[in-house]
Design a protein around this motif. Structure first.
Motif, short mmCIF file in Angstrom:
data_model
loop_
_atom_site.label_atom_id
_atom_site.label_comp_id
_atom_site.label_asym_id
_atom_site.label_seq_id
_atom_site.Cartn_x
_atom_site.Cartn_y
_atom_site.Cartn_z
N GLU A 41 0.83 -1.21 0.00
CA GLU A 41 0.00 0.00 0.00
C GLU A 41 0.86 1.26 0.00
OE1 GLU A 41 -3.04 0.56 2.90
OE2 GLU A 41 -4.22 -1.12 2.17
N LEU A 44 2.32 1.83 -3.32
CA LEU A 44 1.30 2.34 -4.24
C LEU A 44 1.12 3.84 -4.08
CD1 LEU A 44 -1.84 0.01 -4.49
CD2 LEU A 44 -0.26 0.68 -6.29
N GLU A 49 4.50 1.16 -8.46
CA GLU A 49 3.59 0.05 -8.70
C GLU A 49 4.26 -1.31 -8.77
OE1 GLU A 49 3.28 2.97 -10.31
OE2 GLU A 49 1.26 3.63 -9.79
N GLU A 53 3.31 -4.36 -6.38
CA GLU A 53 2.87 -5.68 -6.87
C GLU A 53 3.68 -6.79 -6.21
OE1 GLU A 53 0.52 -7.00 -8.98
OE2 GLU A 53 -0.39 -5.01 -8.93
N GLN A 70 -6.21 -6.89 -2.00
CA GLN A 70 -5.36 -6.20 -2.96
C GLN A 70 -6.19 -5.25 -3.83
OE1 GLN A 70 -3.06 -8.70 -5.56
NE2 GLN A 70 -1.98 -6.98 -6.46
N TYR A 74 -5.82 -1.02 -4.23
CA TYR A 74 -5.77 -0.23 -5.45
C TYR A 74 -6.91 0.79 -5.48
CZ TYR A 74 -2.02 -2.76 -7.75
OH TYR A 74 -0.80 -3.27 -8.08
N TYR A 75 -8.07 0.36 -5.02
CA TYR A 75 -9.23 1.25 -4.97
C TYR A 75 -8.96 2.43 -4.03
CZ TYR A 75 -13.90 2.89 -3.73
OH TYR A 75 -15.00 3.67 -3.48
N GLY A 78 -6.27 4.68 -5.51
CA GLY A 78 -6.81 5.36 -6.69
C GLY A 78 -7.80 6.44 -6.33
N SER A 90 -4.66 8.03 -11.23
CA SER A 90 -5.71 7.29 -10.52
C SER A 90 -6.37 6.28 -11.44
CB SER A 90 -6.75 8.25 -9.95
OG SER A 90 -7.46 8.88 -10.98
N LEU A 93 -4.74 2.84 -11.43
CA LEU A 93 -4.96 2.17 -10.15
C LEU A 93 -6.40 1.65 -10.05
CD1 LEU A 93 -3.09 4.75 -7.94
CD2 LEU A 93 -2.34 2.41 -8.40
N GLN A 96 -7.01 -1.37 -12.22
CA GLN A 96 -6.47 -2.55 -11.56
C GLN A 96 -7.41 -3.01 -10.44
OE1 GLN A 96 -4.01 -4.23 -12.68
NE2 GLN A 96 -3.59 -5.62 -11.02
N ALA A 97 -7.97 -2.06 -9.70
CA ALA A 97 -8.93 -2.40 -8.63
C ALA A 97 -10.14 -3.11 -9.22
CB ALA A 97 -9.36 -1.14 -7.89
#
Length: 188
Positions: A41, A44, A49, A53, A70, A74-75, A78, A90, A93, A96-97
């Motif tokens: 986190e 991020l 990134e 990861e 995870q 990302y949420y 973002g 954002s 991200l 990805q979320a």
């Protein structure tokens, strides 16, 4: 690891300090899934990134429950970047979320819809408001009707104020979202 220091660093946005603490923690205790996850986190938030990861993967290997979390990470990152006005960074991200946890798309769409309405209430330009409304439809097509209705309402308001250019933009947005207002737009 001094968890109170770590929590303070993360809450205050002191990600470099948090990363330093967490890197020491994962070196001292490589099987600490919590530390790997929090490190992900923090990475991020710093825009690192690939390191994030790697940390998330390690956390998931140690504790499979982190697979669901995870997407939430990302949420969360973002959305914070969105609030800070960083639309480009954002987006990746949030994509990805959505990929990791598809049900988050509705929350993202809601944010864009509400933000568009908020900007309109503050008198922001029609193109900017429409961008946000359109993004809500992009993230979740279920917002199509709300966007159409709100845009039609704004078009009507703009006609009453004799702001015809903005009225046209909102009318286009309304029809683009849902053609149900086409007769009303013609009457305008």
């Amino acid at each position: 690891m001094c968890s109170s220091d770590l929590e303070e660093y993360l809450a205050a946005g002191m990600y470099d300090e948090a990363i330093e603490l967490l890197e020491m923690e994962v070196k001292a205790e490589p099987t600490n899934a919590d530390a790997h996850y929090l490190l992900g986190e923090a990475y991020l938030f710093k825009g690192r990134e690939s390191k994030a990861e790697a940390s998330f993967k390690k956390a998931i290997l140690l504790e499979t429950a982190y697979k669901d979390k995870q997407g939430e990470a990302y949420y969360k990152v973002g959305m914070r970047k969105l609030e800070e006005g960083e639309l480009r960074s954002s987006r990746e991200l949030l994509l990805q979320a959505k990929k990791l946890k598809p049900e988050l798309a509705s929350e993202i769409a809601k944010w864009f819809y509400e933000k568009g309405k908020e900007l309109a209430d503050k008198g922001e330009s029609a193109p900017r408001v429409i961008d946000y409304l359109s993004l809500s439809r992009e993230w979740d097509p279920a917002y199509r009707e709300e966007v159409a209705d709100y845009s039609y309402k704004k078009a009507t308001e703009m006609v009453e104020k004799e702001f015809y250019e903005d009225a046209g933009r909102y009318a286009q947005c309304s029809i683009g979202a849902d053609p149900k207002h086409i007769d009303g737009v013609r009457e305008m």
